[in-house]
Structure formats: C-alpha cells, structure tokens
Design a protein around this motif. Structure first.
Motif, PDB file in Angstrom:
ATOM      1  N   GLY A   8       0.824  -1.202   0.000  1.00 19.42           N
ATOM      2  CA  GLY A   8       0.000   0.000   0.000  1.00 19.42           C
ATOM      3  C   GLY A   8       0.859   1.253   0.000  1.00 19.42           C
TER       4      GLY A   8
ATOM      5  N   TRP B  30      -5.855  -2.492   2.999  1.00 18.26           N
ATOM      6  CA  TRP B  30      -6.689  -2.631   1.813  1.00 18.26           C
ATOM      7  C   TRP B  30      -8.084  -3.012   2.270  1.00 18.26           C
ATOM      8  CZ3 TRP B  30      -5.059  -0.853  -2.629  1.00 18.26           C
ATOM      9  CH2 TRP B  30      -3.689  -0.650  -2.764  1.00 18.26           C
TER      10      TRP B  30
ATOM     11  N   SER C 229      -8.486   1.205  -1.119  1.00 17.59           N
ATOM     12  CA  SER C 229      -7.662   1.232   0.088  1.00 17.59           C
ATOM     13  C   SER C 229      -8.386   2.037   1.159  1.00 17.59           C
ATOM     14  CB  SER C 229      -6.304   1.883  -0.204  1.00 17.59           C
ATOM     15  OG  SER C 229      -5.575   2.064   0.986  1.00 17.59           O
TER      16      SER C 229
END
Length: 137
Positions: free
Chosen positions: A49, A66, A84
């Motif tokens: 991420g 996520w 996200s």
C-alpha cells in the motif's frame, strides 16, 4: 491465479502493518514466512500500500490497509482495481507491478470493506463511504 488483499495488521501477532495486495498461485506452494513447516499458496506478485499509517508509529513501514470486499480484474489492460482505507481507488498494473493510476474517492480512514466491478462498457464502479462512484467513459 487468485488476487487477494494481503493485510498484515500492525501489532497483531507478527503483524508489521506492511499491508499488500497479491496475486497467488493456488496450484503451487511455498513455506509460510511465519510458520515455515506450513505450506501456503505461492506469491506470484505483491505490492505494498501507499499511504503511511500514523496510528502505528512503532511500525515505520505500516501503511493503510486494503479495504477490499471484491477487487476488479481487467484482463484487457492486465490491471486490478482495488480500494484502500486511504479513500483512494488504485489501478495495479500487473505487467510492471506499479500503481498506474489512483483516484481519490473520499477522505478515507474507517472505510468499510467494499466491492469494485467493471461494467461491460469499461466503466469502473467502486463504493467508498457508502457512495457509489462510476469512473471511466
């Protein structure tokens, strides 16, 4: 191949907050990184991420999780669309393992696990903070 979120929640067990999404091969295995005698599906591709998670200063590499209930796979462009917790929708390019695009849907944080789909005309539909977004053509 399977696409899944690969959250590694900071402070839970061996979790370090390095939350990823992954492509896994259910027909091949590798040793589990935490319990090596245990076989798990083989990682083919992973990507971390983007947005740092300030809630875990003791984990300097921690990123927002996520929040995926269902990601969308676009076989034409060889990409994955995934939400996200940072409020953004990401297009993960599987050919070069990068985020090719990102668009802010909401301010993020506390987002529910949400679905993303691609319509027959190529429009991407994503839900974030109980709002349906239509992105594309």
């Amino acid at each position: 191949m399977l696409m899944t979120k690969y959250n590694n929640y900071a402070g839970i067990g061996t979790g370090d907050g390095v939350n990823k999404i992954a492509i896994l091969d259910p027909n091949d295995t590798e040793p589990d990184p935490v319990l090596p005698p245990t076989p798990v599906m083989k990682e083919i591709l992973t990507i971390k991420g983007v947005t740092k998670d300030p809630n875990f200063p003791q984990f300097p590499n921690a990123v927002r999780e996520w929040c995926i209930n269902m990601a969308a796979i676009d076989p034409v462009t060889k990409t994955v669309l995934a939400n996200s917790e940072d409020g953004k929708l990401y297009r993960w390019d599987l050919t070069n393992n990068t985020f090719a695009q990102r668009i802010t849907l909401t301010g993020g944080v506390g987002e529910a696990y949400t679905p993303t789909v691609i319509g027959t005309d190529g429009t991407a539909y994503a839900i974030n903070d109980a709002v349906l977004f239509a992105l594309g053509k």
